[in-house]
Each structure stands twice: as structure tokens, then as C-alpha cells.
Write an enzyme that holds these catalytic residues in place. Structure first.
Site, PDB file in Angstrom:
ATOM      1  N   HIS A   1       0.807  -1.214   0.000  1.00  0.00           N
ATOM      2  CA  HIS A   1       0.000   0.000   0.000  1.00  0.00           C
ATOM      3  C   HIS A   1       0.843   1.268   0.000  1.00  0.00           C
ATOM      4  CE1 HIS A   1       0.903   0.598   4.308  1.00  0.00           C
ATOM      5  NE2 HIS A   1       0.794  -0.722   4.394  1.00  0.00           N
ATOM      6  N   ASP A   2       0.353   2.262  -0.711  1.00  0.00           N
ATOM      7  CA  ASP A   2       0.913   3.628  -0.716  1.00  0.00           C
ATOM      8  C   ASP A   2       2.296   3.724  -1.339  1.00  0.00           C
ATOM      9  OD1 ASP A   2      -1.320   4.897   0.847  1.00  0.00           O
ATOM     10  OD2 ASP A   2      -0.608   3.511   2.372  1.00  0.00           O
TER      11      ASP A   2
ATOM     12  N   GLY B   1       5.066  -1.124   2.729  1.00  0.00           N
ATOM     13  CA  GLY B   1       4.254   0.064   2.505  1.00  0.00           C
ATOM     14  C   GLY B   1       5.059   1.340   2.414  1.00  0.00           C
TER      15      GLY B   1
END
Length: 263
Positions: free
Chosen positions: A125-126, A143
Site C-alpha cells: 500500500h501507498d 508500505g
């Protein structure tokens, strides 16, 4: 010229809200969920899972069993609306997993264009990934990792969360990276990866002339081989940056990080 209709296998499941571009092909038993947008000319193999909200650009190639756009693997994620953006002409191979962002991390995972993500690559994520990168088999990003352009991650590389990998860097097989890697640097496995020179061969292939490479090599020596502490090395780089845009880029990267510099 008439648009080329999408080719969707009879066993595939495509949500009515998905937007499928001209000439897209979708293989057997693939599931395309709500709020997924697939650009023209993209091919998606069998047994894939595409979850939205997600936008995929044009001319991408997604091999079988890839899981793209899944929920972030983060305990803080509470079901908020988060997204994944993928550019054009990427080659995403078997069993690759790419997660959407988190609300606390900006809400979007972004991948640029012309990248190769080989089998079992994971992008958490991100993350922010630039263009023209190659991630070899089993390369794993935690992440919030930022990866520049023309970066190569060899097989079984692991990147710690929040790390940054600068443009044209090369991370050798099996290296575990827990700090920022400046542009142009080559990292080799030694427990956690440690710098082992500049990525000179990659720079030559991309048209860097001998003077540019020599300036980058001098900057590397000032930072990693001079015995100077980081403040002293930074001052040396500032002196060298006046004659080289590449060294200035090198210096700006070092000065802009939140994680400790990999030394």
C-alpha cells in the site's frame, strides 16, 4: 477507424460498473470488480483478480493469477475509499500482488509506465513507483516505499517500509534494504544491503557519457569511501554539485529523506 471490441472470455466475471477500453482481452475465470477502469489494448490473463477503485492505463500486459488492487495489508485500514493507479505498457507477470493505498498514507498506490514486475513481485500500500523499472521474481516492497525511474530490483530483494530508492539504482539479489538508496548506487547483499559502488553499467546503457559517470563516481567516493562523516561528506558533495546536475540530484536526494541513509 472503428474501435476494436473487447474480448472477454465466457467464464470471466466483469462487474457492470467496470469500464473496459477498446481492444482489451480478459482471460478465463478472471474477476474484474466494481470501479475498475482498464485502458485500451490491455490484456489480462486467466484467473486474475482486479479490485477497485483502480485505473489501469493502455497497452498493459497482466499474466495469469495476478491479484491487482486488493485491500491494503495494514491493520489501520478501516475500509475507507482508497485507490490504485497504474500507467501504460507495464508487464505484470504471474502471481504479482499490488495493493491499494491507505487513508493515512495518501490513499493511492501509484505505478508509472513501462515497468516489468516479474513473478511473485509484491507492491504494498501507498508505494510510488516511477517508469522503466524492473522488479525481478519475488521482489517485495513494504508500505510507503518510493522507487524512482530505471531502478532494478533483483530477485528476492526486500525493501523496508518508507524507504526511497533513487533513479538508476541497482539492488542486487537477496539484499534487504532498510535505508534510503541514493540515485545511481548499486547495493549488494550483506545481511542488510550495503552500497558497493555505482551502477555504472546501467548508466552506460542509458547514454551517460564518461564525464557524467566520473562525476557520479567522485560523489560516491566522497560519501562512501572518504571516511568523512555524513555532514562532512554532504559539504563535499555541495562543492561538487556546482559542476554536475547528477551530483546535485544525488545531494538533493540525501537531504530530502526521513529514513537514515544507507551507508
Amino acid at each position: 477507424m472503428n474501435a476494436v471490441e473487447a474480448s472477454i472470455h465466457a467464464t470471466a466475471v466483469v462487474d457492470p460498473s467496470a469500464r473496459i477500453g477498446d481492444g482489451v482481452s480478459i482471460g478465463a475465470f478472471t474477476v474484474v470488480g466494481p470501479e475498475v477502469e482498464v485502458g485500451s489494448g490491455t490484456s489480462i490473463g486467466p484467473h486474475c483478480s482486479l479490485s477497485g477503485p483502480m485505473r489501469i492505463g493502455t497497452g498493459n500486459r497482466i499474466a495469469g493469477h495476478a491479484a491487482i488492487g486488493g485491500d491494503p495489508q495494514d491493520k489501520k485500514y478501516g475500509g475507507e475509499r482508497v485507490e490504485l493507479e497504474i500507467g501504460d505498457r507495464n508487464n505484470i507477470r504471474e502471481f504479482v500482488t499490488i495493493n491499494r493505498g491507505t487513508g493515512s498514507g495518501g490513499g493511492v498506490t501509484r505505478i508509472g509506465s513501462d515497468n516489468w514486475l516479474l513473478a511473485y513481485t509484491h507492491v504494498a500500500h501507498d508505494c510510488r513507483i516511477g517508469d522503466h523499472c524492473v522488479f525481478s521474481n519475488n521482489a517485495t516492497l513494504a508500505g510507503h516505499v518510493e522507487v524512482g525511474d530505471h531502478v532494478i530490483l533483483s530477485g528476492f530483494v526486500g525493501i523496508h517500509q518508507f524507504c526511497r530508492i533513487g533513479d538508476h539504482a541497482f539492488i542486487g539479489m537477496g539484499a534487504f534494504v532498510n535505508g534510503d538508496v541514493p540515485p545511481f548506487v548499486m547495493v549488494a547483499q550483506d545481511g542488510y544491503g550495503r552500497p558497493r559502488g555505482i551502477n555504472s553499467e546501467g548508466l552506460k546503457r542509458r547514454g551517460f557519457d564518461k564525464d557524467r559517470i566520473a562525476a557520479i563516481r567522485r560523489a560516491y567516493r566522497a560519501l562512501y569511501m572518504s571516511g568523512a562523516n555524513l555532514d562532512e561528506a554532504t559539504r563535499k558533495l555541495a562543492d561538487q554539485a556546482g559542476d554536475s546536475d547528477d551530483v546535485r540530484r544525488f545531494l538533493e536526494f540525501i537531504q530530502g529523506g526521513d529514513r537514515p541513509l544507507l551507508r
